[in-house]
Every structure is written in structure tokens, then in C-alpha cells.
Write a protein that holds these residues in place. Structure first.
Motif, PDB file in Angstrom:
ATOM      1  N   ASP A 162      38.388  51.253  36.947  1.00 35.18           N
ATOM      2  CA  ASP A 162      38.076  50.279  35.350  1.00 35.18           C
ATOM      3  C   ASP A 162      39.609  49.646  35.348  1.00 35.18           C
ATOM      4  O   ASP A 162      40.028  49.325  34.090  1.00 35.18           O
ATOM      5  CB  ASP A 162      37.877  51.099  34.190  1.00 35.18           C
ATOM      6  N   GLU A 163      40.208  49.178  36.306  1.00 36.43           N
ATOM      7  CA  GLU A 163      41.373  48.404  35.950  1.00 36.43           C
ATOM      8  C   GLU A 163      41.076  47.039  35.994  1.00 36.43           C
ATOM      9  O   GLU A 163      40.189  46.453  36.863  1.00 36.43           O
ATOM     10  CB  GLU A 163      42.537  48.762  37.099  1.00 36.43           C
ATOM     11  N   LEU A 164      41.962  46.177  35.325  1.00 35.57           N
ATOM     12  CA  LEU A 164      41.673  44.816  35.152  1.00 35.57           C
ATOM     13  C   LEU A 164      42.555  44.001  35.741  1.00 35.57           C
ATOM     14  O   LEU A 164      43.743  44.042  35.557  1.00 35.57           O
ATOM     15  CB  LEU A 164      41.549  44.530  33.632  1.00 35.57           C
ATOM     16  N   GLN A 165      42.430  43.237  36.834  1.00 38.31           N
ATOM     17  CA  GLN A 165      43.236  42.508  37.551  1.00 38.31           C
ATOM     18  C   GLN A 165      42.849  40.983  37.550  1.00 38.31           C
ATOM     19  O   GLN A 165      41.920  40.522  37.900  1.00 38.31           O
ATOM     20  CB  GLN A 165      43.122  42.936  39.019  1.00 38.31           C
ATOM     21  N   THR A 166      43.684  40.421  36.872  1.00 38.71           N
ATOM     22  CA  THR A 166      43.491  38.996  36.435  1.00 38.71           C
ATOM     23  C   THR A 166      44.516  38.089  37.220  1.00 38.71           C
ATOM     24  O   THR A 166      44.143  36.892  37.134  1.00 38.71           O
ATOM     25  CB  THR A 166      43.422  38.434  34.947  1.00 38.71           C
ATOM     26  N   ASP A 167      45.231  38.565  37.825  1.00 37.25           N
ATOM     27  CA  ASP A 167      46.333  37.810  38.503  1.00 37.25           C
ATOM     28  C   ASP A 167      46.292  37.675  39.901  1.00 37.25           C
ATOM     29  O   ASP A 167      47.004  37.052  40.621  1.00 37.25           O
ATOM     30  CB  ASP A 167      47.608  38.075  37.924  1.00 37.25           C
ATOM     31  N   LEU A 206      39.419  34.139  29.394  1.00 45.47           N
ATOM     32  CA  LEU A 206      38.858  34.741  27.913  1.00 45.47           C
ATOM     33  C   LEU A 206      39.302  36.263  27.808  1.00 45.47           C
ATOM     34  O   LEU A 206      39.920  36.820  26.873  1.00 45.47           O
ATOM     35  CB  LEU A 206      37.699  34.420  27.525  1.00 45.47           C
ATOM     36  N   THR A 207      38.768  36.902  28.942  1.00 38.91           N
ATOM     37  CA  THR A 207      39.198  38.385  28.824  1.00 38.91           C
ATOM     38  C   THR A 207      40.631  38.789  28.736  1.00 38.91           C
ATOM     39  O   THR A 207      41.178  39.537  27.920  1.00 38.91           O
ATOM     40  CB  THR A 207      38.602  38.904  30.293  1.00 38.91           C
ATOM     41  N   LYS A 208      41.399  37.921  29.553  1.00 40.59           N
ATOM     42  CA  LYS A 208      43.016  38.304  29.412  1.00 40.59           C
ATOM     43  C   LYS A 208      43.544  37.846  27.898  1.00 40.59           C
ATOM     44  O   LYS A 208      44.375  38.546  27.546  1.00 40.59           O
ATOM     45  CB  LYS A 208      43.560  37.458  30.566  1.00 40.59           C
ATOM     46  N   LYS A 209      42.920  36.684  27.315  1.00 43.20           N
ATOM     47  CA  LYS A 209      43.535  36.282  26.212  1.00 43.20           C
ATOM     48  C   LYS A 209      43.024  37.358  24.974  1.00 43.20           C
ATOM     49  O   LYS A 209      43.803  37.634  24.177  1.00 43.20           O
ATOM     50  CB  LYS A 209      43.087  34.953  25.851  1.00 43.20           C
ATOM     51  N   ILE A 210      41.890  37.865  25.066  1.00 39.49           N
ATOM     52  CA  ILE A 210      41.383  38.776  24.002  1.00 39.49           C
ATOM     53  C   ILE A 210      42.487  39.888  24.242  1.00 39.49           C
ATOM     54  O   ILE A 210      42.797  40.688  23.094  1.00 39.49           O
ATOM     55  CB  ILE A 210      40.083  39.106  24.418  1.00 39.49           C
ATOM     56  N   VAL A 211      42.335  40.630  25.262  1.00 31.85           N
ATOM     57  CA  VAL A 211      43.298  41.767  25.516  1.00 31.85           C
ATOM     58  C   VAL A 211      44.612  41.655  25.146  1.00 31.85           C
ATOM     59  O   VAL A 211      45.335  42.474  24.496  1.00 31.85           O
ATOM     60  CB  VAL A 211      43.152  42.328  26.816  1.00 31.85           C
ATOM     61  N   VAL A 244      44.482  41.769  21.242  1.00 25.73           N
ATOM     62  CA  VAL A 244      43.945  42.917  20.935  1.00 25.73           C
ATOM     63  C   VAL A 244      44.161  44.068  21.753  1.00 25.73           C
ATOM     64  O   VAL A 244      43.097  44.165  22.399  1.00 25.73           O
ATOM     65  CB  VAL A 244      43.054  43.151  19.877  1.00 25.73           C
ATOM     66  N   PRO A 245      45.005  44.674  22.152  1.00 30.43           N
ATOM     67  CA  PRO A 245      45.049  45.488  23.449  1.00 30.43           C
ATOM     68  C   PRO A 245      44.138  46.671  23.176  1.00 30.43           C
ATOM     69  O   PRO A 245      43.712  47.029  24.278  1.00 30.43           O
ATOM     70  CB  PRO A 245      46.527  46.122  23.599  1.00 30.43           C
ATOM     71  N   SER A 246      43.881  47.215  22.166  1.00 33.35           N
ATOM     72  CA  SER A 246      43.122  48.298  21.907  1.00 33.35           C
ATOM     73  C   SER A 246      41.534  47.919  22.486  1.00 33.35           C
ATOM     74  O   SER A 246      40.870  48.667  22.584  1.00 33.35           O
ATOM     75  CB  SER A 246      43.088  48.618  20.500  1.00 33.35           C
ATOM     76  N   LEU A 247      41.558  46.451  22.438  1.00 34.55           N
ATOM     77  CA  LEU A 247      40.012  46.248  22.885  1.00 34.55           C
ATOM     78  C   LEU A 247      39.706  45.963  24.427  1.00 34.55           C
ATOM     79  O   LEU A 247      38.706  45.734  24.848  1.00 34.55           O
ATOM     80  CB  LEU A 247      39.693  44.852  22.140  1.00 34.55           C
ATOM     81  N   LEU A 248      40.614  46.581  25.049  1.00 38.38           N
ATOM     82  CA  LEU A 248      40.761  46.446  26.735  1.00 38.38           C
ATOM     83  C   LEU A 248      39.469  47.055  27.302  1.00 38.38           C
ATOM     84  O   LEU A 248      38.574  46.472  27.791  1.00 38.38           O
ATOM     85  CB  LEU A 248      41.889  47.257  27.429  1.00 38.38           C
ATOM     86  N   GLN A 249      39.055  48.339  26.986  1.00 41.95           N
ATOM     87  CA  GLN A 249      37.797  48.898  27.579  1.00 41.95           C
ATOM     88  C   GLN A 249      36.507  48.231  27.446  1.00 41.95           C
ATOM     89  O   GLN A 249      35.750  47.910  28.164  1.00 41.95           O
ATOM     90  CB  GLN A 249      37.822  50.269  27.039  1.00 41.95           C
ATOM     91  N   ARG A 250      36.319  47.642  26.099  1.00 43.30           N
ATOM     92  CA  ARG A 250      35.126  46.868  25.616  1.00 43.30           C
ATOM     93  C   ARG A 250      35.155  45.514  26.253  1.00 43.30           C
ATOM     94  O   ARG A 250      34.195  45.283  26.596  1.00 43.30           O
ATOM     95  CB  ARG A 250      35.159  46.979  24.066  1.00 43.30           C
ATOM     96  N   VAL A 251      36.410  44.876  26.367  1.00 41.24           N
ATOM     97  CA  VAL A 251      36.321  43.443  26.616  1.00 41.24           C
ATOM     98  C   VAL A 251      36.083  43.529  28.219  1.00 41.24           C
ATOM     99  O   VAL A 251      35.451  42.909  28.837  1.00 41.24           O
ATOM    100  CB  VAL A 251      37.493  43.017  26.491  1.00 41.24           C
ATOM    101  N   PHE A 252      36.842  44.614  28.990  1.00 33.45           N
ATOM    102  CA  PHE A 252      36.563  44.791  30.377  1.00 33.45           C
ATOM    103  C   PHE A 252      35.254  45.199  30.767  1.00 33.45           C
ATOM    104  O   PHE A 252      34.531  44.471  31.583  1.00 33.45           O
ATOM    105  CB  PHE A 252      37.529  45.884  30.766  1.00 33.45           C
TER     106      PHE A 252
END
Length: 139
Positions: free
Chosen positions: A2-7, A101-106, A109-117
Motif C-alpha cells: 500500500d505504498e504510493l509511488q508517483t515519481d 490528482l492523487t498526489k495533489k489531494i494527499v 490533506v495527508p491524513s487522506l492518504l489511505q482513502r485516496v490511495f
């Protein structure tokens, strides 16, 4: 994991616990990720804060299901897709827009990471055929 890698960079985890073991298509995936990251940087500059703020509001609504959240993300991507250059593959643009969009949202509001991911993964799973085609065309 569940890690988000956008780069386009590899996760810090080892593959199967063994250092230096590369996945068969790792170089192909790296090339695709670099191309998507470059496109994403351009989209990142072009996406208006209103779109991100609207999505943040939806993600913060605890009454919405993951499917509803994914639908909101999908609608936002479709709206943004209308402004992309006509020479770019629409599917590629939609994938990159979803990641941006995922990156911008996180970032907002970093606390939304899991839900956005989770919503981003669901969205990308809906476009699985296009992702597989990208890998096979680059290989």
C-alpha cells in the motif's frame, strides 16, 4: 504494501527479501514511469485548485463508499481530460491525471492518504487493459 509511488522511483522494499533481484520488466516499467512522470509534471501545473479542493471534500465525507469516491475521481479525470492536447493518447492522459490528482489531494490533506490511495488503485484497476498494453508495447 500500500505504498504510493508517483515519481517513477522504486519502493524502498526489497523484492522477495533479496537485494538486487530485478523484476523481469523492471526497466520497461521504469521507462513508462519516467514518461508518465514527465507528463504528470505538466498536468500538475495545469490542474486548478478548485478541482483538488472539490475532491478533498468528497474524500473527507466518511459517508461515501470507496466506489462513490472512485466515481468522483473518475468524473474529475474525465473533466480534466477535455483540456489535454489532442495528440496525446486519452488513456495515458487519464492515467497520469489520476496519479497527479492523487498526489495533489494527499499533499493538501495527508491524513487522506489511505482513502485516496485505495480510490486511485480502484480507478487504475478499471484501466488495467491500457496499462498492460503500455507494458507490452514498450517491451
Amino acid at each position: 504494501d500500500d505504498e504510493l509511488q508517483t515519481d517513477g522511483n522504486r519502493s524502498g522494499h526489497l523484492q522477495n527479501g533479496e537485494p538486487g533481484v530485478a523484476l523481469p520488466n523492471e526497466e520497461v516499467i521504469r521507462i513508462i514511469a519516467a514518461q508518465l512522470a514527465e507528463i504528470g509534471d505538466q498536468f500538475n501545473r495545469d490542474i486548478q485548485g478548485r478541482v483538488v479542493n472539490d475532491l478533498v471534500q468528497h474524500f473527507q465525507n466518511a459517508n461515501l463508499s470507496t466506489e462513490e469516491i472512485t466515481l468522483y475521481m473518475s468524473k474529475a479525470v474525465e473533466e480534466l481530460t477535455q483540456s489535454i492536447p489532442s495528440d496525446m493518447a486519452q488513456e495515458k492522459a487519464m492515467l497520469v491525471l489520476a496519479m497527479v490528482l492523487t498526489k495533489k489531494i494527499v499533499n493538501t490533506v495527508p491524513s487522506l492518504l489511505q482513502r485516496v490511495f485505495n480510490a486511485a488503485v480502484n480507478y487504475m484497476n478499471q484501466h488495467h487493459d491500457y496499462i498492460a498494453d503500455m507494458v507490452s508495447q514498450t517491451a
